[in-house]
Design an enzyme around this catalytic site. Structure first.
Site, PDB file in Angstrom:
ATOM      1  N   GLY A  27       0.859   5.542   2.900  1.00 54.90           N
ATOM      2  CA  GLY A  27       1.956   4.653   2.523  1.00 54.90           C
ATOM      3  C   GLY A  27       3.163   5.373   1.963  1.00 54.90           C
ATOM      4  N   LYS A  87     -10.744  -4.195  11.786  1.00 56.37           N
ATOM      5  CA  LYS A  87      -9.378  -4.032  12.301  1.00 56.37           C
ATOM      6  C   LYS A  87      -9.179  -4.814  13.602  1.00 56.37           C
ATOM      7  CE  LYS A  87      -8.265   0.513  10.316  1.00 56.37           C
ATOM      8  NZ  LYS A  87      -7.792   1.874  10.599  1.00 56.37           N
ATOM      9  N   GLY A 109       0.844  -1.199   0.000  1.00 61.87           N
ATOM     10  CA  GLY A 109       0.000   0.000   0.000  1.00 61.87           C
ATOM     11  C   GLY A 109       0.872   1.239   0.000  1.00 61.87           C
ATOM     12  N   GLY A 110       2.085   1.081  -0.519  1.00 61.04           N
ATOM     13  CA  GLY A 110       3.093   2.138  -0.453  1.00 61.04           C
ATOM     14  C   GLY A 110       2.884   3.331  -1.362  1.00 61.04           C
ATOM     15  N   THR A 111       1.895   3.259  -2.259  1.00 65.28           N
ATOM     16  CA  THR A 111       1.632   4.442  -3.096  1.00 65.28           C
ATOM     17  C   THR A 111       0.369   5.164  -2.628  1.00 65.28           C
ATOM     18  OG1 THR A 111       0.426   3.099  -4.710  1.00 65.28           O
ATOM     19  CG2 THR A 111       2.777   3.477  -5.141  1.00 65.28           C
ATOM     20  N   GLY A 112      -0.157   4.760  -1.471  1.00 70.13           N
ATOM     21  CA  GLY A 112      -1.386   5.363  -0.956  1.00 70.13           C
ATOM     22  C   GLY A 112      -1.144   6.645  -0.181  1.00 70.13           C
TER      23      GLY A 112
END
Length: 308
Positions: free
Chosen positions: A17, A133, A11-14
């Site tokens: 993230g 969660k 999710g590093g381009t969020g």
């Protein structure tokens, strides 16, 4: 000093993230980002991906729904950080399955990054996401996966940039709507500070199997105090419109997505006080600004200056 752990961000381009990936690269941790090949041709993400390459981030192609690619990526690292968005929260059990199969992960940070799901008093629809969660936490614990849960409370970029006046683009200059009596205290943190604290926790034994709360003293404000601070900055008194809880609950029921979610989260914080109505006990949690006094975090006071 021992070698810094290798970190994989899913999710590093969020929205969050990208701050975690950048903090990882800045800190000298070998940092990996799991990206879909389709992201390379996505104009909204291609520039960000290029900046990752320039800062030494290793791109691994894969997908949450491709088990093999997930296991392959996880086998190359020590720590997995998930910052997947709301719609993918439920599917993080796929990450757990891949971590179990890979067998080499020293720590897992699931996509939390908000309020403490075990200590929040919240109504639907936000309640549904918190339940997902919480269920994930129980799975991680029962599977014996080492973890850290990061609870950073409110994102400054979302809740502070408009003083929680949803549907607007800047803090108000004439009147302001306040839920309840405006007295419960909330916590606001800048996104890149959240990234920094998260990476700091990666190799820290004090955060192992604990909740890392980001609750810096200078970022704790009641809604009333926040408005007073803003009034002082702009040299103007705002008309304060207080909305009683019954009306807030009615508004939540009548609103559609995403406003009903925003309102129900705000209700839990601004009326129920869910971010600050409990003490952080050493048995379950630690506080980031106490653990890492070297981090010069952006204060609420400093953050609001850009809008004056």
């Amino acid at each position: 000093m021992s070698e810094k752990s290798k970190i994989l961000v899913i999710g590093g381009t969020g929205k969050l993230g990208k701050f975690i990936v950048s903090a990882g690269a800045r800190s000298g941790h070998p940092t990996f980002a799991l990206v879909r090949e389709s992201s390379l041709s996505n104009p909204a993400k291609s520039e960000l991906i290029e900046s990752y390459k320039r800062s030494g981030v290793t791109l691994l192609f894969g997908d949450l729904y491709d088990h093999e690619s997930l296991v392959k990526a996880i086998k190359q690292v020590d720590v997995v950080i998930s910052s997947v968005g709301h719609s993918l929260l439920r599917d993080q059990d796929r990450i757990i399955a891949a971590i179990k199969e890979a067998g080499n992960v020293k720590r897992f940070f699931p996509s939390e990054f908000g309020n403490d799901v075990d200590r929040i008093d919240v109504v639907v629809p936000a309640k549904t996401a918190y339940e997902i969660k919480a269920k994930l936490r129980r799975t991680i614990e029962s599977e014996g996966i080492p973890y850290t849960y990061v609870c950073n409370n409110f994102f400054a970029g979302y809740f502070l940039s408009t003083l929680s006046q949803f549907g607007t683009t800047a803090p108000p200059r004439d009147k302001i709507i306040i839920m309840g009596d405006g007295n419960p205290k909330a916590v606001f943190n800048k996104e890149d500070d959240i990234g920094t604290y998260t990476i700091k926790a990666v190799d820290d034994p004090r955060t192992l199997n604990k909740i890392l709360y980001v609750r810096p003293p200078k970022n704790i404000y009641s809604f009333n105090d926040l408005v007073s601070l803003w009034e002082k900055k702009i040299g103007k008194t705002l008309e304060r419109i207080y909305v009683p809880e019954e009306e807030v609950l009615k508004n939540i029921k009548e609103a559609s997505l995403p406003l009903n979610v925003e309102l129900s989260i705000s209700h839990s914080v601004y009326i129920k006080g869910s971010q600050t109505n409990f003490e952080i006990e050493p048995s379950f949690g630690v506080e980031a600004s106490e653990l890492y006094p070297d981090v010069k975090y952006t204060t609420v006071d400093e953050y609001l200056d850009q809008f004056v």
